[in-house]
Design a protein around this motif. Structure first.
Motif, PDB file in Angstrom:
ATOM      1  N   LYS A   1     -21.276   4.513   5.331  1.00  0.00           N
ATOM      2  CA  LYS A   1     -22.000   3.646   4.409  1.00  0.00           C
ATOM      3  C   LYS A   1     -21.597   3.911   2.964  1.00  0.00           C
ATOM      4  O   LYS A   1     -21.687   5.042   2.473  1.00  0.00           O
ATOM      5  N   ASN A   2     -21.118   2.859   2.319  1.00  0.00           N
ATOM      6  CA  ASN A   2     -20.758   2.857   0.883  1.00  0.00           C
ATOM      7  C   ASN A   2     -19.548   3.714   0.547  1.00  0.00           C
ATOM      8  O   ASN A   2     -19.226   3.882  -0.637  1.00  0.00           O
ATOM      9  N   PHE A   3     -18.860   4.255   1.541  1.00  0.00           N
ATOM     10  CA  PHE A   3     -17.715   5.124   1.254  1.00  0.00           C
ATOM     11  C   PHE A   3     -16.454   4.533   1.879  1.00  0.00           C
ATOM     12  O   PHE A   3     -16.457   4.122   3.041  1.00  0.00           O
ATOM     13  N   GLY A   4     -15.383   4.496   1.097  1.00  0.00           N
ATOM     14  CA  GLY A   4     -14.110   3.993   1.596  1.00  0.00           C
ATOM     15  C   GLY A   4     -12.943   4.783   1.029  1.00  0.00           C
ATOM     16  O   GLY A   4     -13.102   5.599   0.110  1.00  0.00           O
ATOM     17  N   PHE A   5     -11.770   4.528   1.587  1.00  0.00           N
ATOM     18  CA  PHE A   5     -10.567   5.194   1.089  1.00  0.00           C
ATOM     19  C   PHE A   5      -9.361   4.306   1.351  1.00  0.00           C
ATOM     20  O   PHE A   5      -9.413   3.361   2.137  1.00  0.00           O
TER      21      PHE A   5
ATOM     22  N   THR B   1      18.336  -3.652  -7.443  1.00  0.00           N
ATOM     23  CA  THR B   1      17.273  -3.527  -6.454  1.00  0.00           C
ATOM     24  C   THR B   1      17.813  -2.779  -5.245  1.00  0.00           C
ATOM     25  O   THR B   1      18.993  -2.913  -4.917  1.00  0.00           O
ATOM     26  N   PRO B   2      16.990  -1.965  -4.601  1.00  0.00           N
ATOM     27  CA  PRO B   2      17.473  -1.242  -3.418  1.00  0.00           C
ATOM     28  C   PRO B   2      17.718  -2.181  -2.246  1.00  0.00           C
ATOM     29  O   PRO B   2      17.071  -3.222  -2.110  1.00  0.00           O
ATOM     30  N   LYS B   3      18.656  -1.797  -1.398  1.00  0.00           N
ATOM     31  CA  LYS B   3      18.937  -2.591  -0.210  1.00  0.00           C
ATOM     32  C   LYS B   3      17.774  -2.517   0.776  1.00  0.00           C
ATOM     33  O   LYS B   3      17.445  -3.505   1.439  1.00  0.00           O
ATOM     34  N   HIS B   4      17.146  -1.360   0.865  1.00  0.00           N
ATOM     35  CA  HIS B   4      16.055  -1.165   1.822  1.00  0.00           C
ATOM     36  C   HIS B   4      14.817  -0.619   1.112  1.00  0.00           C
ATOM     37  O   HIS B   4      14.919   0.302   0.294  1.00  0.00           O
ATOM     38  N   LYS B   5      13.658  -1.160   1.452  1.00  0.00           N
ATOM     39  CA  LYS B   5      12.371  -0.648   0.973  1.00  0.00           C
ATOM     40  C   LYS B   5      11.385  -0.694   2.128  1.00  0.00           C
ATOM     41  O   LYS B   5      11.339  -1.667   2.884  1.00  0.00           O
ATOM     42  N   VAL B   6      10.573   0.344   2.230  1.00  0.00           N
ATOM     43  CA  VAL B   6       9.517   0.399   3.236  1.00  0.00           C
ATOM     44  C   VAL B   6       8.214   0.764   2.538  1.00  0.00           C
ATOM     45  O   VAL B   6       8.173   1.682   1.712  1.00  0.00           O
ATOM     46  N   LYS B   7       7.153   0.041   2.881  1.00  0.00           N
ATOM     47  CA  LYS B   7       5.836   0.311   2.314  1.00  0.00           C
ATOM     48  C   LYS B   7       4.809   0.305   3.439  1.00  0.00           C
ATOM     49  O   LYS B   7       4.932  -0.457   4.399  1.00  0.00           O
ATOM     50  N   ALA B   8       3.802   1.140   3.298  1.00  0.00           N
ATOM     51  CA  ALA B   8       2.754   1.200   4.315  1.00  0.00           C
ATOM     52  C   ALA B   8       1.422   1.487   3.644  1.00  0.00           C
ATOM     53  O   ALA B   8       1.371   2.105   2.570  1.00  0.00           O
ATOM     54  N   SER B   9       0.357   1.044   4.285  1.00  0.00           N
ATOM     55  CA  SER B   9      -0.983   1.310   3.766  1.00  0.00           C
ATOM     56  C   SER B   9      -1.906   1.655   4.922  1.00  0.00           C
ATOM     57  O   SER B   9      -1.727   1.190   6.060  1.00  0.00           O
ATOM     58  N   PHE B  10      -2.906   2.492   4.622  1.00  0.00           N
ATOM     59  CA  PHE B  10      -3.868   2.903   5.638  1.00  0.00           C
ATOM     60  C   PHE B  10      -5.186   3.153   4.921  1.00  0.00           C
ATOM     61  O   PHE B  10      -5.234   3.858   3.901  1.00  0.00           O
ATOM     62  N   GLY B  11      -6.255   2.544   5.419  1.00  0.00           N
ATOM     63  CA  GLY B  11      -7.529   2.738   4.745  1.00  0.00           C
ATOM     64  C   GLY B  11      -8.684   2.210   5.549  1.00  0.00           C
ATOM     65  O   GLY B  11      -8.539   1.617   6.624  1.00  0.00           O
TER      66      GLY B  11
END
Length: 920
Positions: A841-845, A825-835
């Protein structure tokens, strides 16, 4: 066992009589129903969930007035006052940034908020499934903090937490509606290859780290829980269709498709049924590395070449050309020569497939929460699995059949899990035995030497070449001569040999492996809280499992019939709140017994305190002990893997593995040793030399202890908070291992006794020995530690989250250079999300970003460094309520930089897809 069954059957009859009934409906701010919302009695463990239309009915013995807390992931929680019996509530939940008020079951086997969970827990619900950027909900789990996914192939991804894992991850448990999803003979989970359709998933919960106190030996390094939708609550027909392309340099662009359908119907408030079917097909990631394992940087001109994804070239020998030609020593010399191998693409069909089906009948005889469930799951898959070798798994099937009886206070379930390896085969042995079917090793090396010697001498004597130049030409001539008439992939002769070898289960002549292993399991749990007036949450439970190993001698030493053994366990847990419900104590202990080992007790203690005027800060600390039983293969394997013979160390197994070996002519002539000898597996443990000392030139005799359970002591601290619009979740852990399950390799001499200082040393000198892999425990002090921190918030209507994971291994590598921990397993991991689920109306990402630090991969197939990689996934979705549909366009690895998570697998390319989900 009969007594345990009797006790649980008696407990079934204890069903509390509800005195208060509350009905209601839960909707969002657009008046749309919220299915799966949790309705929980404040200060108690009682609760229910809303159905597909947002409706609920809650029965309790508690007399009004009291309060109900209503929560659903992605929404602010709501507390409703109940003042009378038969009250009807209308509840509107506002969307919010908080993720901590959702209810989970896994951490304590009872409903509780994530905020108050005594250990780390991650949850992936209906909203996350809709918004995932990955091509599947299972792939989307890699965006959770602290979670690793190692990609073995397109249809096989292996989940892990806190290190110590290969693709054969027997340290991580996966439960599907309470059933262990481990393949019985392989001892690990095949990802979601034969798991659950995403249409039927209600929630996924992940517990990182040890959880043996409640879940037994398999819950050593983490657990994944998948819970399906009830046909009472989620009715109707739903479906999805996905199509797209996979893009990889080695494989090109290939079409990828995935579709599924779910049908559920409640005929009354007593009977409901559901059925699911999903089918995925595509082109697997091609593995085409030509790196020389023994001489990185060398190419195929190296006479001893052994390519990473080239098979058959593992067969090699040290050819003494002088002895072969009767010349004085040093005239021509000697060299290590390997047979010519075949590319993996010549041996494996890269067509990937996953077919999952299940059926469930739910019966509520009293039209309340007392329920009887009959559930059958059958999955079939085609994939590439990487273990000791690379295996082409074609038509692998696994079945699970369960009968469960439950209500909100107890469950009792019994199920059987069985597997059938189908047409699976070992690609390495396919290549080795295709070569041997065409021409024996002795003949091939003889032909090589016969061409090499005159070419070398001619180049020196007539051609005026230097020894290096003459040797280079002679090696070319030797291989050309030995390979004359070699079977060429694509020709009828090759296909005939390939079919013969891959349908032969004897690895001395074939490559097929046969496995029809199964296990039977029964477990139950009873919560006595309602019988003690909810003074505390008091649970007891137990389990029993029987293994039946059946490989016809191709994997296990079961040539004379199936091998059976069993294990059982029982546990108790007390959970109590103090100080105005701010302080929560959880104490549990479990006893487990495998028939080959002494019993083991796994205790767990934790304290969690909720602070702050708004009760928005929670601190926790826990300590627990856990253990891991040796697997079926650790105990009973008997497999020639090419580079070594694998022999399990169950006492009953040591004398079951009996093999015949040829002895050198020199030993026959000079020592009077018979032409063949029989070696019993016991010798690998009791009459052998360590291979590391043999390679160092100072052979040391070793006695390898038999394997026993591995133990862990795990410490964890954590903090969760809801501060304004920010959700904070951080944790740190320290794990200390003892009796770490490990493999060693030993060299067994064909004659003499190891350590005799005479005859056995002559055997080593003559090459009359065999390498074995043993299964044992290391006395090394092994520790690991790390932590995670995650922050989620809303910026306007935009969701933003980022998390970081740190993991470290602590071991004295200088003192134990031969120990292979497979930390991986890696020593460091970074994760991010944006949405934004409702950009308009009715549209997302949604967009997901992952960065992984470089790390060292260690496994039986091959070792090496994994370079750091960055992955960007994204999707946009559009809902059409009038036809109950959601359309999505997305892609994984949009940056196009191919990467890999293990040595030997194909590079992971990009996947671009379009999907249409109806009534998801």
């Amino acid at each position: 066992m009969r007594r345990l069954m009797f006790i649980f059957l008696m407990l079934i009859g204890i069903v509390s009589n509800a005195q208060t009934t509350v009905q209601g409906k839960v909707v969002d701010e657009n008046s749309q129903p919220i299915p799966g919302a949790n309705v929980v009695l404040v200060g108690k463990t009682e609760g229910t969930v809303t159905d597909f239309d947002g409706n609920f009915t809650f029965n309790t013995s508690q007399a009004p007035p009291f309060q109900l807390r209503i929560t659903s992931i992605g929404f602010s929680d709501f507390v409703a006052n109940v003042t009378s019996n038969n009250q009807t509530l209308s509840i509107t939940l506002a969307e919010a940034s908080t993720l901590l008020d959702e209810i989970v079951i896994s951490a304590s086997r009872t409903p509780e908020r994530i905020f108050e969970s005594p250990v780390s827990v991650e949850r992936f619900g209906l909203k996350e499934i809709k918004n995932t950027t990955s091509e599947s909900f299972y792939g989307g789990l890699q965006n959770l903090k602290g979670v690793d996914i190692n990609t073995n192939s397109l249809t096989f991804q292996s989940i892990n937490t806190r290190g110590f894992a290969t693709f054969a991850n027997n340290r991580f448990l996966q439960l599907v509606d309470g059933m262990d999803n481990t393949a019985p003979g392989l001892n690990f989970v095949l990802g979601n290859l034969v798991g659950m359709s995403e249409l039927d998933v209600q929630s996924v919960e992940i517990l990182p780290g040890a959880s043996s106190a409640l879940y037994g030996a398999g819950a050593f390094n983490g657990i994944l829980f998948m819970s399906s939708k009830s046909p009472f609550d989620f009715q109707g027909i739903s479906a999805y269709a996905k199509g797209g392309v996979t893009v990889q340099d080695a494989a090109g662009n290939n079409f990828y498709k995935d579709f599924g359908i779910r049908a559920a119907h409640a005929f009354s408030d007593k009977v409901a049924v559901k059925a699911n079917l999903s089918v995925l097909t595509g082109e697997d990631w091609h593995a085409n590395s030509t790196m020389d394992l023994n001489n990185p940087g060398a190419d195929r001109s190296n006479p001893a070449y052994d390519g990473l994804n080239i098979y058959g070239d593992e067969v090699s020998t040290n050819l003494n050309f002088d002895a072969a030609a009767g010349l004085p020593s040093g005239t021509v010399g000697s060299a290590v020569i390997s047979r010519t191998g075949y590319d993996e693409a010549d041996l494996a069909d890269y067509g990937a497939e996953s077919v999952k089906s299940d059926f469930a009948l739910h019966y509520r005889p009293f039209a309340n929460d007392f329920e009887i469930i009959l559930n059958s799951r059958i999955g079939r898959g085609t994939t590439i699995y990487q273990g000791a070798n690379r295996y082409a798994v074609s038509g692998f099937t696994m079945q699970q059949h369960k009968l469960e009886i439950k209500n909100k206070n107890f469950f009792l379930r019994g199920y059987i899990v069985s597997e059938n390896s189908g047409d699976a085969y070992d690609t390495r042995f396919a290549a080795i035995n295709i070569n041997r079917l065409w021409k024996s090793d002795v003949q091939w090396f003889t032909d090589y030497a016969s061409a090499y010697i005159p070419t070398y001498l001619g180049g020196i004597q007539q051609g005026g070449l230097t020894p290096e130049q003459a040797s280079e030409q002679a090696h070319i001539a030797g291989r050309q001569s030995a390979d004359t008439g070699r079977l060429i992939p694509g020709t009828p002769a090759f296909e005939s040999a390939f079919n013969q070898v891959t349908n032969d289960g004897d690895l001395t002549t074939g490559a097929k492996f046969i496995d029809k292993t199964k296990f039977r399991h029964i477990n139950g749990n009873y919560n006595f809280a309602h019988l003690i007036d909810n003074w505390a949450d008091l649970q007891v439970g137990g389990s029993f499992r029987e293994y039946v190993l059946n490989s016809n001698g191709t994997i296990f030493t079961d040539i004379d019939g199936p091998i059976s053994y069993n294990e059982y366990g029982a546990y108790v847990q007390l959970q109590k709140k103090f100080l105005d419900d701010r302080l929560k104590f959880t104490g549990s202990a479990r006893y487990d017994k495998n028939e080959f080992f002494d019993g083991f007790v796994s205790p767990r203690l934790s304290l969690a305190y909720t602070a702050g005027e708004k009760r928005n800060h929670n601190l926790r600390v826990s300590v627990q002990q856990g253990f891991r039983n040796p697997t079926t293969q650790d105990l009973f394997i008997g497999l020639n893997a090419g580079r070594a013979i694998l022999v399990g160390s169950a006492p009953a197994n040591l004398d079951r593995d009996v093999r015949t070996f040829n002895v050198s002519q020199s030993a026959q002539d000079n020592l009077g040793v018979p032409a063949t000898v029989q070696i019993v597996g016991r010798a690998a443990y009791e009459n052998a030399y360590s291979t590391s000392s043999l390679q160092a030139g100072t052979p040391q005799a070793v006695n390898t202890p038999l394997v026993k359970p591995e133990e862990i002591t795990a410490f964890e601290v954590g903090y969760r908070a809801q501060v304004d619009r920010f959700t904070i979740d951080l944790s740190g852990y320290y794990n200390s291992y003892s009796d770490f399950l490990a493999n060693t390799t030993t060299a067994v001499p064909f004659y003499g006794e190891a350590g005799d200082g005479g005859l056995s040393l002559l055997a080593l000198q003559n090459g009359d020995y065999q390498i074995y892999q043993t299964y044992t425990n290391s006395d090394a002090a092994i520790n690991s530690y790390g932590g995670t921190v995650g922050v989620d918030t809303k910026i306007g209507n935009f969701d933003f989250g980022v998390n970081y994971t740190y993991a470290e291994l602590d071991i004295d590598e200088g003192k134990y250079p031969d120990l292979r921990t497979n930390f991986n397993t890696p020593k460091h991991k970074v994760k991010a999300s944006f949405g934004n689920a409702a950009l308009f109306k009715n549209f997302g990402f949604n967009v997901n970003y992952r960065w992984s630090d470089t790390y060292y991969w260690e496994a039986s197939f091959a070792d090496g460094d994994i370079p750091a990689f960055t992955v960007l996934d994204a999707q946009i979705n559009y809902s059409v309520p009038s036809i109950k549909s959601v359309f999505k366009v997305g892609g994984s690895n949009l940056l196009g930089d191919e990467y890999y998570t293990a040595i030997g697998t194909g590079n992971i390319g990009s996947i671009y897809y379009v999907s249409w989900a109806i009534n998801p």
